[in-house]
Design a protein around this motif. Structure first.
Motif, PDB file in Angstrom:
ATOM      1  N   ASN A 254       0.825  -1.211   0.000  1.00  0.00           N
ATOM      2  CA  ASN A 254       0.000   0.000   0.000  1.00  0.00           C
ATOM      3  C   ASN A 254       0.857   1.257   0.000  1.00  0.00           C
ATOM      4  O   ASN A 254       0.572   2.232  -0.710  1.00  0.00           O
ATOM      5  N   THR A 255       1.917   1.247   0.772  1.00  0.00           N
ATOM      6  CA  THR A 255       2.812   2.402   0.814  1.00  0.00           C
ATOM      7  C   THR A 255       3.513   2.584  -0.529  1.00  0.00           C
ATOM      8  O   THR A 255       3.614   3.704  -1.047  1.00  0.00           O
ATOM      9  N   ALA A 256       3.991   1.485  -1.100  1.00  0.00           N
ATOM     10  CA  ALA A 256       4.682   1.566  -2.395  1.00  0.00           C
ATOM     11  C   ALA A 256       3.769   2.137  -3.467  1.00  0.00           C
ATOM     12  O   ALA A 256       4.204   2.937  -4.313  1.00  0.00           O
ATOM     13  N   ASN A 257       2.523   1.751  -3.436  1.00  0.00           N
ATOM     14  CA  ASN A 257       1.574   2.211  -4.454  1.00  0.00           C
ATOM     15  C   ASN A 257       1.063   3.626  -4.193  1.00  0.00           C
ATOM     16  O   ASN A 257       0.345   4.184  -5.026  1.00  0.00           O
ATOM     17  N   SER A 258       1.449   4.189  -3.053  1.00  0.00           N
ATOM     18  CA  SER A 258       0.995   5.534  -2.698  1.00  0.00           C
ATOM     19  C   SER A 258       2.123   6.561  -2.701  1.00  0.00           C
ATOM     20  O   SER A 258       1.907   7.710  -2.290  1.00  0.00           O
ATOM     21  N   LEU A 259       3.315   6.167  -3.137  1.00  0.00           N
ATOM     22  CA  LEU A 259       4.430   7.117  -3.142  1.00  0.00           C
ATOM     23  C   LEU A 259       4.136   8.270  -4.100  1.00  0.00           C
ATOM     24  O   LEU A 259       3.583   8.057  -5.183  1.00  0.00           O
ATOM     25  N   PRO A 260       4.489   9.476  -3.730  1.00  0.00           N
ATOM     26  CA  PRO A 260       4.184  10.634  -4.586  1.00  0.00           C
ATOM     27  C   PRO A 260       5.056  10.655  -5.829  1.00  0.00           C
ATOM     28  O   PRO A 260       6.060   9.964  -5.934  1.00  0.00           O
ATOM     29  N   SER A 261       4.644  11.459  -6.777  1.00  0.00           N
ATOM     30  CA  SER A 261       5.432  11.704  -7.991  1.00  0.00           C
ATOM     31  C   SER A 261       5.588  13.212  -8.155  1.00  0.00           C
ATOM     32  O   SER A 261       4.580  13.936  -8.170  1.00  0.00           O
TER      33      SER A 261
ATOM     34  N   PRO B  98      -3.013   9.346  13.782  1.00  0.00           N
ATOM     35  CA  PRO B  98      -1.649   8.857  14.040  1.00  0.00           C
ATOM     36  C   PRO B  98      -1.267   7.737  13.092  1.00  0.00           C
ATOM     37  O   PRO B  98      -2.112   7.053  12.508  1.00  0.00           O
ATOM     38  N   GLY B  99       0.032   7.563  12.934  1.00  0.00           N
ATOM     39  CA  GLY B  99       0.528   6.428  12.165  1.00  0.00           C
ATOM     40  C   GLY B  99       0.502   6.627  10.670  1.00  0.00           C
ATOM     41  O   GLY B  99       0.558   5.655   9.921  1.00  0.00           O
ATOM     42  N   ILE B 100       0.438   7.872  10.190  1.00  0.00           N
ATOM     43  CA  ILE B 100       0.423   8.168   8.762  1.00  0.00           C
ATOM     44  C   ILE B 100       1.837   8.540   8.327  1.00  0.00           C
ATOM     45  O   ILE B 100       2.469   9.416   8.918  1.00  0.00           O
ATOM     46  N   TRP B 101       2.336   7.890   7.270  1.00  0.00           N
ATOM     47  CA  TRP B 101       3.700   8.162   6.817  1.00  0.00           C
ATOM     48  C   TRP B 101       3.867   9.611   6.366  1.00  0.00           C
ATOM     49  O   TRP B 101       2.992  10.168   5.684  1.00  0.00           O
ATOM     50  N   LEU B 102       5.009  10.181   6.706  1.00  0.00           N
ATOM     51  CA  LEU B 102       5.430  11.479   6.201  1.00  0.00           C
ATOM     52  C   LEU B 102       6.569  11.240   5.226  1.00  0.00           C
ATOM     53  O   LEU B 102       7.537  10.525   5.544  1.00  0.00           O
ATOM     54  N   ASP B 103       6.471  11.809   4.034  1.00  0.00           N
ATOM     55  CA  ASP B 103       7.435  11.548   2.968  1.00  0.00           C
ATOM     56  C   ASP B 103       8.452  12.679   2.859  1.00  0.00           C
ATOM     57  O   ASP B 103       8.141  13.850   3.103  1.00  0.00           O
ATOM     58  N   PHE B 104       9.680  12.308   2.444  1.00  0.00           N
ATOM     59  CA  PHE B 104      10.781  13.260   2.346  1.00  0.00           C
ATOM     60  C   PHE B 104      11.476  13.103   0.999  1.00  0.00           C
ATOM     61  O   PHE B 104      11.435  12.043   0.377  1.00  0.00           O
ATOM     62  N   ILE B 105      12.162  14.163   0.586  1.00  0.00           N
ATOM     63  CA  ILE B 105      12.854  14.152  -0.699  1.00  0.00           C
ATOM     64  C   ILE B 105      13.919  13.056  -0.717  1.00  0.00           C
ATOM     65  O   ILE B 105      14.415  12.643   0.341  1.00  0.00           O
ATOM     66  N   PRO B 106      14.299  12.585  -1.906  1.00  0.00           N
ATOM     67  CA  PRO B 106      15.297  11.508  -1.973  1.00  0.00           C
ATOM     68  C   PRO B 106      16.611  11.826  -1.287  1.00  0.00           C
ATOM     69  O   PRO B 106      17.260  10.929  -0.735  1.00  0.00           O
TER      70      PRO B 106
END
Length: 405
Positions: free
Chosen positions: A39-46, A62-70
């Motif tokens: 689910n996380t892999a299929n939700s990664l931003p573009s 709570p428990g929601i992933w926060l995404d960061f630049i490469p």
């Protein structure tokens, strides 16, 4: 999570029989692991960004992933988790019960790793942490040793790290500083040495091996206290090699022992012994492991800092320190066969205790109760490297014949 339950999670989970009755937790092989990771892999931003840690207990969601630049030191862990599930499918097969057949893990690992490729030629923020970011490419080479993209990435990351080596100090520089004579080295950097060995295996460049061994030797001398505990940060003078200061950045105090740093030390020195067969590195890993195990509280939960007071303030756990230490102990068991039972039992105890505390089906992460950085008020989260090492610990237990899928 009800507010009245927060203190239980904030401090420690208590069970009187944790050490005596430890068994491999079934959650290590739960179908929720591939389901959550897919689910996380299929939700990664573009354009692609990577999860690092989650929102916390005390927010609405709570428990929601926060995404960061490469260009972030943790970016390699999620693609490496996908490779780890590819390994698990090879070990366990894909069944309806384990849910490993819901994704092509190898393809996902390869596709999500593409966001890391520019970093080997444009390392702006990673600095010494190129080793962590190289993990997916090393995993790829285990599958396809001829993959030129992975070969080039590993060699380029190793070149980056080698360029940070100062022969006067005898270490690779960790964080950049405004004063170039202030040469900062953190215990975490023991883990980045793996990319030097990975590149050495490809190139037979003896300089890479020399740098890895020298850095580990210097760290062994200057980062360890007599009791086997570690300082997080050692600052050197780059022109003389003299130690200027020993301190912490993420621990409770300069004199205390930050548990994740101690876990990096166990794993890092066991790994160095595995590569070099230098008995001093094995003894250092044993000392680090002994301190770690002797200072886990009676409830079995690894705190964020072994010397932080229980109250006040409350002392949260660090699920990432627990899973890193478990992996380090399993590696130590493999390179130290005379004490293998001791180290494997300890690893399983740690995994059992942290599973009881931090396994949380409702979260996007596998585990909660991670402490990213207590001084920065970043705790009670899921952490991507905590999850990665939770997956790899289970894989290793299967490979060692200590668990079944």
């Amino acid at each position: 999570m009800k507010e009245s339950m927060l203190l239980t999670f904030l401090t420690l989970y208590s069970t009187s029989s944790a050490a005596a009755s430890a068994v491999v937790p079934t959650e290590l092989f739960s179908p929720l692991i591939p389901q959550k990771i897919a689910n996380t892999a299929n939700s990664l931003p573009s354009p692609i960004q990577y999860p690092q840690y989650t929102t916390t207990w005390n927010v609405t969601n709570p428990g929601i992933w926060l995404d960061f630049i490469p260009d972030t030191w943790t970016s390699g862990f999620f693609p490496a988790s996908l490779y780890a599930l590819n390994t698990r499918e090879a070990l366990c097969g894909a069944t309806s019960a384990n849910a490993l057949g819901i994704a092509d893990w190898l393809e996902l690992g390869r596709s999500t790793s593409t966001g890391l490729i520019p970093l080997e030629t444009n390392n702006t923020n990673l600095q010494h942490d190129v080793g962590f970011v190289s993990f997916p490419f090393s995993e790829e080479l285990l599958i396809n040793p001829q993959n030129q993209t992975a070969i080039d990435a590993v060699n380029a990351f190793a070149t980056d790290l080698a360029a940070r080596f100062n022969p006067i100090v005898g270490c690779t520089r960790s964080w950049n500083t405004a004063d170039p004579t202030d040469f900062t080295v953190i215990i975490d950097n023991m883990m980045n040495l793996e990319v030097l060995w990975a590149s050495y295996a490809l190139t037979r460049n003896e300089t890479l091996k020399y740098i890895a061994n020298t850095h580990a030797t210097t760290t062994m001398i200057n980062h360890f206290r007599e009791d086997g505990s570690t300082w997080h940060v050692v600052e050197y003078n780059s022109t003389t090699g003299d130690v200027i200061r020993k301190r912490t950045s993420q621990g409770y105090a300069n004199w205390s022992t930050w548990s994740r740093g101690q876990a990096w030390a166990i794993y890092g020195f066991a790994n160095m012994y595995n590569h070099s067969q230098n008995a001093d590195f094995l003894r250092t890993a044993q000392r680090a492991a002994t301190y770690f195990l002797d200072h886990i509280p009676s409830d079995g939960i690894v705190p964020w800092d072994f010397n932080a007071p229980l109250d006040p303030p409350p002392r949260p756990a660090d699920s990432s320190a627990a899973t890193i230490a478990a992996n380090g102990l399993l590696l130590l068991a493999q390179v130290d066969p005379t004490q293998a039972d001791k180290w494997t039992n300890a690893a399983i105890n740690i995994l059992q205790s942290i599973t009881e505390l931090a396994w949380n089906p409702a979260w996007q992460s596998l585990l909660s109760n991670g402490t990213v950085n207590w001084p920065a008020n970043n705790f009670l989260t899921g952490i991507v490297y905590g999850d990665y090492y939770y997956i790899t610990a289970a894989n290793t237990l299967v490979q060692m014949g200590l668990a079944k899928c």
